[in-house]
Design an enzyme around this catalytic site. Structure first.
Site, PDB file in Angstrom:
ATOM      1  N   ASP A 194      27.641  11.958 -10.803  1.00  0.00           N
ATOM      2  CA  ASP A 194      27.887  13.320 -10.308  1.00  0.00           C
ATOM      3  C   ASP A 194      29.300  13.425  -9.726  1.00  0.00           C
ATOM      4  O   ASP A 194      29.990  14.432  -9.906  1.00  0.00           O
ATOM      5  CB  ASP A 194      26.847  13.674  -9.228  1.00  0.00           C
ATOM      6  CG  ASP A 194      25.424  13.578  -9.763  1.00  0.00           C
ATOM      7  OD1 ASP A 194      25.188  14.062 -10.877  1.00  0.00           O
ATOM      8  OD2 ASP A 194      24.570  13.003  -9.068  1.00  0.00           O
ATOM      9  N   HIS A 221      20.071  13.603  -7.006  1.00  0.00           N
ATOM     10  CA  HIS A 221      20.574  13.546  -8.382  1.00  0.00           C
ATOM     11  C   HIS A 221      19.658  14.310  -9.335  1.00  0.00           C
ATOM     12  O   HIS A 221      19.019  13.728 -10.200  1.00  0.00           O
ATOM     13  CB  HIS A 221      20.740  12.085  -8.834  1.00  0.00           C
ATOM     14  CG  HIS A 221      21.195  11.970 -10.253  1.00  0.00           C
ATOM     15  ND1 HIS A 221      22.452  12.367 -10.670  1.00  0.00           N
ATOM     16  CD2 HIS A 221      20.565  11.550 -11.373  1.00  0.00           C
ATOM     17  CE1 HIS A 221      22.564  12.183 -11.972  1.00  0.00           C
ATOM     18  NE2 HIS A 221      21.425  11.690 -12.429  1.00  0.00           N
TER      19      HIS A 221
HETATM   20  N1  LIG Z   1      21.504   7.928 -12.310  1.00  0.00           N
HETATM   21  C1  LIG Z   1      22.138   8.537 -13.270  1.00  0.00           C
HETATM   22  O1  LIG Z   1      23.160   9.197 -13.031  1.00  0.00           O
HETATM   23  C2  LIG Z   1      21.676   8.415 -14.690  1.00  0.00           C
HETATM   24  C3  LIG Z   1      22.540   8.782 -15.737  1.00  0.00           C
HETATM   25  C4  LIG Z   1      22.110   8.627 -17.041  1.00  0.00           C
HETATM   26  C5  LIG Z   1      20.829   8.142 -17.302  1.00  0.00           C
HETATM   27  N2  LIG Z   1      20.016   7.806 -16.266  1.00  0.00           N
HETATM   28  C6  LIG Z   1      18.678   7.270 -16.505  1.00  0.00           C
HETATM   29  O2  LIG Z   1      18.795   5.895 -16.889  1.00  0.00           O
HETATM   30  C7  LIG Z   1      17.635   5.524 -17.641  1.00  0.00           C
HETATM   31  C8  LIG Z   1      18.029   4.780 -18.894  1.00  0.00           C
HETATM   32  O3  LIG Z   1      18.735   5.604 -19.766  1.00  0.00           O
HETATM   33  P1  LIG Z   1      19.227   5.047 -21.211  1.00  0.00           P
HETATM   34  O4  LIG Z   1      19.945   6.151 -21.863  1.00  0.00           O
HETATM   35  O5  LIG Z   1      19.886   3.727 -21.056  1.00  0.00           O
HETATM   36  O6  LIG Z   1      17.811   4.834 -21.920  1.00  0.00           O
HETATM   37  P2  LIG Z   1      17.480   3.875 -23.176  1.00  0.00           P
HETATM   38  O7  LIG Z   1      16.127   4.250 -23.655  1.00  0.00           O
HETATM   39  O8  LIG Z   1      18.597   3.889 -24.136  1.00  0.00           O
HETATM   40  O9  LIG Z   1      17.437   2.434 -22.512  1.00  0.00           O
HETATM   41  C9  LIG Z   1      16.475   2.067 -21.581  1.00  0.00           C
HETATM   42  C10 LIG Z   1      16.218   0.593 -21.703  1.00  0.00           C
HETATM   43  O10 LIG Z   1      15.223   0.253 -20.742  1.00  0.00           O
HETATM   44  C11 LIG Z   1      14.407  -0.724 -21.335  1.00  0.00           C
HETATM   45  N3  LIG Z   1      13.139  -0.851 -20.648  1.00  0.00           N
HETATM   46  C12 LIG Z   1      12.028  -0.083 -20.762  1.00  0.00           C
HETATM   47  N4  LIG Z   1      11.048  -0.571 -19.985  1.00  0.00           N
HETATM   48  C13 LIG Z   1      11.553  -1.669 -19.369  1.00  0.00           C
HETATM   49  C14 LIG Z   1      11.043  -2.603 -18.448  1.00  0.00           C
HETATM   50  N5  LIG Z   1       9.786  -2.525 -17.981  1.00  0.00           N
HETATM   51  N6  LIG Z   1      11.843  -3.589 -18.030  1.00  0.00           N
HETATM   52  C15 LIG Z   1      13.118  -3.692 -18.474  1.00  0.00           C
HETATM   53  N7  LIG Z   1      13.665  -2.836 -19.357  1.00  0.00           N
HETATM   54  C16 LIG Z   1      12.878  -1.839 -19.790  1.00  0.00           C
HETATM   55  C17 LIG Z   1      14.254  -0.265 -22.791  1.00  0.00           C
HETATM   56  O11 LIG Z   1      13.795  -1.319 -23.610  1.00  0.00           O
HETATM   57  C18 LIG Z   1      15.665   0.184 -23.092  1.00  0.00           C
HETATM   58  O12 LIG Z   1      16.426  -0.858 -23.634  1.00  0.00           O
HETATM   59  C19 LIG Z   1      16.871   6.826 -17.890  1.00  0.00           C
HETATM   60  O13 LIG Z   1      15.817   6.927 -16.976  1.00  0.00           O
HETATM   61  C20 LIG Z   1      17.905   7.890 -17.638  1.00  0.00           C
HETATM   62  O14 LIG Z   1      17.344   9.124 -17.275  1.00  0.00           O
HETATM   63  C21 LIG Z   1      20.420   7.938 -14.983  1.00  0.00           C
HETATM   64  O1  LIG Z   2      20.630  14.131 -17.224  1.00  0.00           O
HETATM   65  C1  LIG Z   2      19.983  13.099 -17.392  1.00  0.00           C
HETATM   66  O2  LIG Z   2      18.794  13.111 -17.716  1.00  0.00           O
HETATM   67  C2  LIG Z   2      20.657  11.772 -17.245  1.00  0.00           C
HETATM   68  C3  LIG Z   2      21.452  11.633 -15.997  1.00  0.00           C
HETATM   69  O3  LIG Z   2      20.680  11.859 -14.865  1.00  0.00           O
HETATM   70  C4  LIG Z   2      22.700  12.446 -15.992  1.00  0.00           C
HETATM   71  O4  LIG Z   2      23.004  13.081 -14.968  1.00  0.00           O
HETATM   72  O5  LIG Z   2      23.419  12.449 -16.997  1.00  0.00           O
END
Ligand SMILES: NC(=O)c1ccc[n+]([C@@H]2O[C@H](COP(=O)([O-])OP(=O)(O)OC[C@H]3O[C@@H](n4cnc5c(N)ncnc54)[C@H](O)[C@@H]3O)[C@@H](O)[C@H]2O)c1
Ligand SMILES: O=C(O)C[C@H](O)C(=O)O
Length: 357
Positions: A194, A221
C-alpha cells in the site's frame, strides 16, 4: 530394470535427495556429493524462511531474498514445486545458501533456527472477490504454519502477507498466545505494498521522484481500511480535493486494479515481491541493530482502541521497538479513520474467533 530394482533405486534417490538438498545436488557421474565439497556454509547473516515459496509471490520473493546480502541461509517451503524452484534459485552466484522443503512433513526442518519467516502461502483473489472471501482457505493455512513457527522458531520475526491480512495477523497472534510464545513485537502484517503504491501514485500526480516520496498509509490492508495520510506526505505538498479523492480511491483499490487486469490469473505478485523484500530488508536491518529503520506495518498496537492497527513503526533487534502515533489528521482523514476502524474491528474479531472457537 525389474520392478524391485526400480523401487530400490527410487528409494535411494529419495534418501539422496534428503541428504543432498538441491542447492548442493550434483550429478552422480561427477563423483562428488555435498559431503565432499569444501564449502562449509554458515557465513554471517540471517536465516530466512519463505512459506509458500513456489507461488506467484513466493518465487520472485525467493529470487530477491537470494540477492539480499543480509541473508546467509534461505529456506524455501511449499506444498508443491519447491525442488524445481530451489534448484533454479540455488544456481545464483550470491551468498545465501538455499534449501528446499516440500510438504507438511518437512515444515519443521524448514523452520528450525530461522530469524525471519515470511508467509505468502495461500490462495489469491479472482475478479469480483474481496480479500475476506479468501478467509475460509487462508485462515487454516496461516494457523498451521504459525503452529510450526511456535514450535520450531518461536523467536523469529514473522512477516504475514497472506490475505486477508486484517484477519490473518490476529490469527497468528492467537496461535502464538495459545502456544505461550506470543511476542507482539515480532508479528507483523505486511502493508508495504500500500505504501509502495501510494508513493508511486502520489509521485505521478505531483511530478515527484517516487523514490523520494514518503506517504504514510495506516489502518489495515483492505478497501477502506487502507488509509493514506496525504496531509503527511514528504516532501510537504498540497493537493486539490479532486487529487485527494482520486489518490485515496486508487490507493485503496490498487489491489483490485491488478486483480481485474490479471483477469482471473491471480493478484499482485511482482510488485508484492518487491514490497515484501523492501519490508523484510527493513526487518533484517533492524535485527542487525541499524538505527532509525522505520516502515508502516499492521501490528498489535495501542494507537487506537483496536488491538491491531497499521502505522509507522521503528524496527530494531527486538522487532517492533516503537509504534508511532497517527499524527495530526485533517477532517477528511478523520472521517476515513472512522470507516476504517469499523471494518477493521469486524475483521480482527473474525480472526480471533477462528482460533478461540
Ligand atoms: N499483503 C499483501 O499486500 C498481499 C499482496 C498480494 C497478495 N497477497 C496475498 O498473498 C497470498 C499469495 O498470493 P500468490 O499470488 O503468491 O498466490 P499463489 O497461489 O500464486 O501462491 C500461493 C502459494 O502458497 C502455497 N501454499 C498453499 N497452501 C500452503 C501451505 N499450507 N503451506 C505452504 N504453502 C502453501 C501454494 O502451493 C502456492 O505455491 C494470497 O493470499 C494473496 O491474497 C497479499
Ligand atoms: O488485492 C489483492 O487481493 C492482493 C493484495 O492484497 C494487493 O493489495 O494487491
Amino acid at each position: 530394470m525389474n520392478s524391485a530394482t526400480t523401487e530400490a533405486s527410487q528409494r535411494i534417490a529419495r534418501i539422496a535427495a534428503h541428504l543432498n538438498p538441491p542447492n548442493f545436488q550434483m550429478e552422480e557421474s561427477c563423483g562428488l556429493n555435498r559431503a565432499n565439497c569444501r564449502a562449509k556454509g554458515g557465513a554471517a547473516g540471517f536465516k530466512v524462511a519463505i512459506l509458500g515459496a513456489a507461488g506467484g509471490i513466493g518465487q520472485p520473493l525467493a529470487l530477491l531474498m537470494k540477492m539480499n546480502p543480509l541473508v546467509s541461509v534461505l529456506h524455501l517451503y511449499d506444498v508443491v514445486n519447491t525442488p524445481g524452484v530451489t534448484a533454479d534459485i540455488s544456481h545464483m552466484d550470491t551468498g545465501a545458501v538455499v534449501r528446499g522443503f516440500l510438504g507438511q512433513q518437512q515444515l519443521e526442518d524448514a523452520l528450525t533456527g530461522m530469524d525471519l519467516v515470511i508467509i505468502p502461502a495461500g490462495v489469491p483473489r479472482k475478479p469480483g472477490m474481496t480479500r475476506d472471501d479468501l478467509f475460509n482457505i487462508n485462515a487454516g493455512i496461516v494457523k498451521t504454519l504459525c503452529e510450526g513457527i511456535a514450535k520450531c522458531c518461536p523467536q523469529a520475526i514473522v512477516n504475514i502477507i497472506s490475505n486477508p491480512v486484517n484477519s490473518t495477523v490476529p490469527i497468528a497472534a492467537e496461535v502464538f498466545k495459545k502456544a505461550g510464545t506470543f511476542d507482539p513485537n515480532r508479528v507483523l502484517g505486511v502493508t508495504m505494498l500500500d505504501v509502495v503504491r501510494a508513493n508511486t501514485f502520489v509521485a505521478e500526480v505531483l511530478g515527484l521522484d517516487p523514490r523520494e516520496t514518503d506517504v504514510p498509509v495506516v489502518g489495515g490492508h483492505a478497501g477502506v481500511t487502507i488509509l493514506p495520510l496525504l496531509s503527511q506526505v514528504k516532501p510537504p505538498c498540497s493537493f486539490t480535493q479532486k487529487e485527494i479523492d482520486y489518490l485515496t480511491d486508487r490507493i485503496q483499490n490498487g489491489g483490485t486494479e491488478v486483480v481485474e487486469a490479471k483477469a482471473g490469473s491471480g493478484s499482485a505478485t511482482l510488485s508484492m515481491a518487491y514490497a515484501a523484500v523492501k519490508f523484510a530488508d527493513a526487518c533484517l536491518r533492524g535485527l542487525r541493530g541499524d538505527a532509525s529503520v522505520v516502515q508502516c506495518a499492521y501490528v498489535a498496537s495501542a494507537v487506537t482502541e483496536l488491538p491491531f492497527f497499521a502505522t509507522k513503526v521503528r524496527l530494531g533487534r527486538a522487532g517492533v521497538e516503537e509504534i508511532y502515533p497517527l499524527g495530526p489528521l485533517n477532517e477528511y482523514e478523520r472521517a476515513g479513520l472512522e470507516k476504517a476502524k469499523k471494518e477493521l474491528a469486524a475483521s480482527i474479531q473474525k480472526g480471533v474467533s477462528f482460533i478461540r472457537k
